[in-house]
Design a protein around this motif. Sequence first.
Motif, PDB file in Angstrom:
ATOM      1  N   LEU A  71      27.342 -18.647  -6.698  1.00 47.69           N
ATOM      2  CA  LEU A  71      28.564 -18.965  -6.034  1.00 47.69           C
ATOM      3  C   LEU A  71      28.822 -18.463  -4.869  1.00 47.69           C
ATOM      4  CD1 LEU A  71      31.554 -18.510  -8.665  1.00 47.69           C
ATOM      5  CD2 LEU A  71      30.487 -20.697  -7.758  1.00 47.69           C
ATOM      6  N   ALA A  72      28.009 -17.267  -4.093  1.00 49.31           N
ATOM      7  CA  ALA A  72      28.136 -16.784  -2.971  1.00 49.31           C
ATOM      8  C   ALA A  72      27.232 -17.423  -1.907  1.00 49.31           C
ATOM      9  CB  ALA A  72      27.905 -15.323  -3.186  1.00 49.31           C
ATOM     10  N   ILE A  73      26.210 -17.963  -2.518  1.00 51.83           N
ATOM     11  CA  ILE A  73      25.091 -18.796  -1.586  1.00 51.83           C
ATOM     12  C   ILE A  73      25.859 -19.738  -0.622  1.00 51.83           C
ATOM     13  CG2 ILE A  73      23.095 -20.117  -1.499  1.00 51.83           C
ATOM     14  CD1 ILE A  73      22.362 -18.628  -4.148  1.00 51.83           C
ATOM     15  N   PHE A 105      28.206 -13.037   3.011  1.00 53.96           N
ATOM     16  CA  PHE A 105      27.467 -13.044   1.590  1.00 53.96           C
ATOM     17  C   PHE A 105      28.004 -12.090   0.673  1.00 53.96           C
ATOM     18  CE2 PHE A 105      24.301 -11.885  -1.472  1.00 53.96           C
ATOM     19  CZ  PHE A 105      24.349 -13.331  -2.099  1.00 53.96           C
ATOM     20  N   GLY A 106      27.775 -10.898   1.166  1.00 52.14           N
ATOM     21  CA  GLY A 106      28.210  -9.718   0.425  1.00 52.14           C
ATOM     22  C   GLY A 106      29.888  -9.891  -0.039  1.00 52.14           C
ATOM     23  N   ASP A 107      30.806 -10.153   0.949  1.00 55.90           N
ATOM     24  CA  ASP A 107      32.106 -10.500   0.616  1.00 55.90           C
ATOM     25  C   ASP A 107      32.256 -11.644  -0.311  1.00 55.90           C
ATOM     26  OD1 ASP A 107      32.940  -8.266   1.968  1.00 55.90           O
ATOM     27  OD2 ASP A 107      33.122  -9.312   3.845  1.00 55.90           O
ATOM     28  N   ARG A 108      31.345 -12.645  -0.266  1.00 54.19           N
ATOM     29  CA  ARG A 108      31.518 -13.802  -1.017  1.00 54.19           C
ATOM     30  C   ARG A 108      31.293 -13.502  -2.312  1.00 54.19           C
ATOM     31  NH1 ARG A 108      29.034 -16.523   3.356  1.00 54.19           N
ATOM     32  NH2 ARG A 108      26.990 -16.917   2.272  1.00 54.19           N
ATOM     33  N   MET A 109      30.186 -12.661  -2.515  1.00 51.22           N
ATOM     34  CA  MET A 109      29.973 -12.182  -3.783  1.00 51.22           C
ATOM     35  C   MET A 109      30.879 -11.362  -4.519  1.00 51.22           C
ATOM     36  SD  MET A 109      26.372 -10.253  -5.273  1.00 51.22           S
ATOM     37  CE  MET A 109      26.139  -9.866  -6.850  1.00 51.22           C
ATOM     38  N   GLN A 110      31.375 -10.647  -3.978  1.00 45.60           N
ATOM     39  CA  GLN A 110      32.527  -9.927  -4.486  1.00 45.60           C
ATOM     40  C   GLN A 110      33.550 -10.706  -4.916  1.00 45.60           C
ATOM     41  OE1 GLN A 110      32.402  -6.687  -1.002  1.00 45.60           O
ATOM     42  NE2 GLN A 110      32.881  -5.338  -3.068  1.00 45.60           N
ATOM     43  N   ILE A 111      34.083 -11.801  -3.920  1.00 46.56           N
ATOM     44  CA  ILE A 111      35.314 -12.655  -4.258  1.00 46.56           C
ATOM     45  C   ILE A 111      34.963 -13.359  -5.531  1.00 46.56           C
ATOM     46  CG2 ILE A 111      36.422 -14.396  -3.285  1.00 46.56           C
ATOM     47  CD1 ILE A 111      36.389 -13.177  -0.535  1.00 46.56           C
ATOM     48  N   ALA A 112      33.462 -13.707  -5.552  1.00 48.03           N
ATOM     49  CA  ALA A 112      33.297 -14.756  -6.791  1.00 48.03           C
ATOM     50  C   ALA A 112      33.034 -13.826  -8.111  1.00 48.03           C
ATOM     51  CB  ALA A 112      31.737 -15.135  -6.481  1.00 48.03           C
ATOM     52  N   LEU A 113      32.693 -12.687  -7.898  1.00 54.10           N
ATOM     53  CA  LEU A 113      33.045 -11.663  -9.151  1.00 54.10           C
ATOM     54  C   LEU A 113      34.520 -11.662  -9.530  1.00 54.10           C
ATOM     55  CD1 LEU A 113      30.621  -8.901  -8.663  1.00 54.10           C
ATOM     56  CD2 LEU A 113      30.470 -10.532 -10.537  1.00 54.10           C
ATOM     57  N   ALA A 114      35.474 -11.643  -8.548  1.00 54.41           N
ATOM     58  CA  ALA A 114      36.796 -11.449  -8.986  1.00 54.41           C
ATOM     59  C   ALA A 114      37.229 -12.825  -9.475  1.00 54.41           C
ATOM     60  CB  ALA A 114      37.516 -11.109  -7.476  1.00 54.41           C
ATOM     61  N   ALA A 142      37.291  -9.002   6.658  1.00 55.19           N
ATOM     62  CA  ALA A 142      37.534  -9.284   7.999  1.00 55.19           C
ATOM     63  C   ALA A 142      38.502  -7.853   8.316  1.00 55.19           C
ATOM     64  CB  ALA A 142      38.264 -10.471   8.287  1.00 55.19           C
ATOM     65  N   GLY A 143      38.436  -6.851   7.244  1.00 60.16           N
ATOM     66  CA  GLY A 143      39.218  -5.592   7.650  1.00 60.16           C
ATOM     67  C   GLY A 143      40.519  -5.705   7.630  1.00 60.16           C
ATOM     68  N   ALA A 144      41.003  -6.783   6.857  1.00 63.29           N
ATOM     69  CA  ALA A 144      42.612  -6.998   6.662  1.00 63.29           C
ATOM     70  C   ALA A 144      43.076  -7.370   5.288  1.00 63.29           C
ATOM     71  CB  ALA A 144      43.133  -8.059   7.666  1.00 63.29           C
ATOM     72  N   VAL A 145      42.241  -8.514   4.655  1.00 60.24           N
ATOM     73  CA  VAL A 145      42.739  -9.218   3.615  1.00 60.24           C
ATOM     74  C   VAL A 145      41.791  -8.173   2.233  1.00 60.24           C
ATOM     75  CG1 VAL A 145      42.761 -11.092   2.267  1.00 60.24           C
ATOM     76  CG2 VAL A 145      42.934 -11.232   4.582  1.00 60.24           C
ATOM     77  N   LYS A 146      42.706  -7.602   1.437  1.00 56.31           N
ATOM     78  CA  LYS A 146      42.243  -6.929   0.294  1.00 56.31           C
ATOM     79  C   LYS A 146      42.253  -7.755  -0.912  1.00 56.31           C
ATOM     80  CE  LYS A 146      43.594  -2.391   2.287  1.00 56.31           C
ATOM     81  NZ  LYS A 146      44.226  -1.248   2.049  1.00 56.31           N
ATOM     82  N   VAL A 147      41.133  -7.735  -1.742  1.00 60.34           N
ATOM     83  CA  VAL A 147      40.870  -8.703  -2.739  1.00 60.34           C
ATOM     84  C   VAL A 147      41.014  -7.670  -3.949  1.00 60.34           C
ATOM     85  CG1 VAL A 147      39.962 -10.215  -4.245  1.00 60.34           C
ATOM     86  CG2 VAL A 147      39.933 -10.633  -1.606  1.00 60.34           C
ATOM     87  N   SER A 148      41.662  -7.927  -5.228  1.00 63.12           N
ATOM     88  CA  SER A 148      41.577  -7.102  -6.225  1.00 63.12           C
ATOM     89  C   SER A 148      41.438  -8.457  -7.442  1.00 63.12           C
ATOM     90  CB  SER A 148      42.978  -6.301  -6.618  1.00 63.12           C
ATOM     91  OG  SER A 148      43.176  -5.737  -7.748  1.00 63.12           O
TER      92      SER A 148
END
Length: 726
Positions: free
Chosen positions: A45-47, A60-69, A171-177
Amino acid sequence: MYAPGPAAPSPLGAFLGRTFRGDWAGAARAALWPVGLLLISAVALAIPSYGQDDDVVIGFGDRMQIALAVLLQALGGGFEAKTATGSRYADGGWSDFGTELGGVGQLSLIPLTVTALWIVALIVGARLMRTRIAARGPQSPTAGLEAAVRVALLVTGAVLLTGLFARPTVAGAVKVSSSPVLAALGALLLGLAVAGGVLHRDDLAQWLAARPAARAVVRATGTALRALTVVLALCSVVAFVCVVRWDNAVHGSDYEGSDGSLLLVTLFLLPNLAVMALGLSWGAPVEAEGTGSSPFGGGYEREAFGLGELGDVVNDWAVVGALALGLVSALVVGVMAARRSADRREQMTAAGVFFVLFLLLAGIGGFSAEAGGGTSDGSGYGSDYGSDYGSGFDGGYGSDYGSSGLGSGGDFGWWGTSDGVAGSVQVGLSLTEALLFGLLWVFAAAFLAPYLMRMAGARTHLVAPPVPPAPAGAPTGHLPFRTQVSDQTRTQALPEVPSVPPVPGSRRRTLVWVVTILVAFLVGGGAAAGVIVWQDHRSGGGSDKGAGQPRSAPTADRESGSSSPDAEPGDDITAAAEVPGGYHRLNDPLGFSFAVPEVWTRENVEDGTQVTYAGPTGMEHIKVGVIADAGYTSYENFLALEETAAKKDDDYRRVELEENTFQGHAGAVWEYTYTDESGRTVHAADQSYVADDGTEYAIMIVGRDDIWESGVADTFRVALETWQTE
């Protein structure tokens, strides 16, 4: 006197001791399958860059973490995106200057593909571990349960760590949980159930052997799961083909401009789409509800897409295809239940379990989103964190012309101030109609499938085979072949009675059953159609109201007169005029009509409240917005929109912005120019007014500035002069 020996451990203590002293290496190999599936899916999903092109904001790293979430929601996790208070957003991204805002958004979306594959992966790992345990020879009676606990604990720990990792700050502002504790709890429960069922299967089989009723329920559940798998696979193929064709129509046959992200996301949501397709084919519509509030007002929108809308958007053959899909799906359930059940009770139990599973998936297969936040200067804010900012100068002003409601692509967009904004959207299958039509289709199929199979020559235990008639002269009630066999042989040979040539009586019975089957399945389709018609009638929809596409209609002038053909957009307009030559009137399902050039058609609907009319070429188009319970005046709305428009584009120039009266209602007109991305000057004008019931109507035209006087202005004038509402 002897000292007492050490106390023996309790059964629970002994069980836990054997569990923690057991084979953790084998359990780790089994747990690696479902955990690896999550990681591989997140990488896939992050590709894609999801339309970011060269200006990548989310790496890519942020997209992978978002995909995991997002994926962890398949196990019960959540997804929350929060903007830190005091963050600033400027045009193009987050920076040290711009609009100060803060907010939070929540997404609830269970990717059922991941849930199913996770369970399958866990089954594969558990089966390999069972083989490993069997190779070691005799074990304790609870060895399977002990191994299941080890596997479940390892899976739970891995999911917890994954959830803690899937908490990026974009981007230093939006935190995903990702709610890791809830995801871990879901993994624990699923792990214990699945691994325990696989590793402790033999003992469970012995326990069920002594309990016929429980064994029948388990067997019926297995039948229902098999039928559900086949039906969802069939509906998934149909749903995927529809998405591919839609994507192809949008991006062209070579998919130019598409990075494949839509199709990839579709694969992860195929069971969700399949459940909606199944419900739709049985007559249950897909519903979308949205609510929002802001300092400029609030609103509520509800849209439903059922068989009627499917016929309007595509054609009548699409409705026939949907009903055929529903018929085949119901027959699959009925036939599989008939073939695998020992008696009628087990067959109906299997149909009931299938129906309950279908309702469960319909309840969790949709998606919902909530968002709220505030800004310090009235700039736009939405749950997509900036994608709906500003007026856009593309013919729209946020998602609801300054109010609140559904935004483009299912996201929310609205205009906020320091007082804050809030909104929510829910999309899913209507459970009320799914309950009604599901009962009709599933249980009608379950009841008739044994007879249908018998007519086709298949064997089933649920319907007695036909008994050949006694030959002439034989004693009544006695058959020659039965007098020559024992009672035991007679009961065993009953299912093996050979077929006999048809006689007039059997043909009559066949005709009766054919008619019965047709009537039964027409009940499902007819009831669906009847409810659709009833709903349209209840909502006041006629031939124009319920249509998904507008149709040409004869002009009907208002009794109050007509306006002057030379009236300017800012003049008071009190009634609809005759349709001039070269134009045709279109009646829109949203409850209004007006005249557009003959070559113009209704293009699309955004958010259920904005309709675009355009010609085959060029950029000229008219966009009509309908906002219920606006809660503000059109002039106030335009002033707020202009303030943001002027900040967003330095080339913005006001031509006119003033209050007026439109067909006896207080309104306002706003005309302006701006420069688009290609450097071309664009001219736009918007006439807005609030009707007596509080609904705001905004009629806006956009076109090239160099042809404004030669044609665009006249098109706008005719649209206003011929405007009518129901």
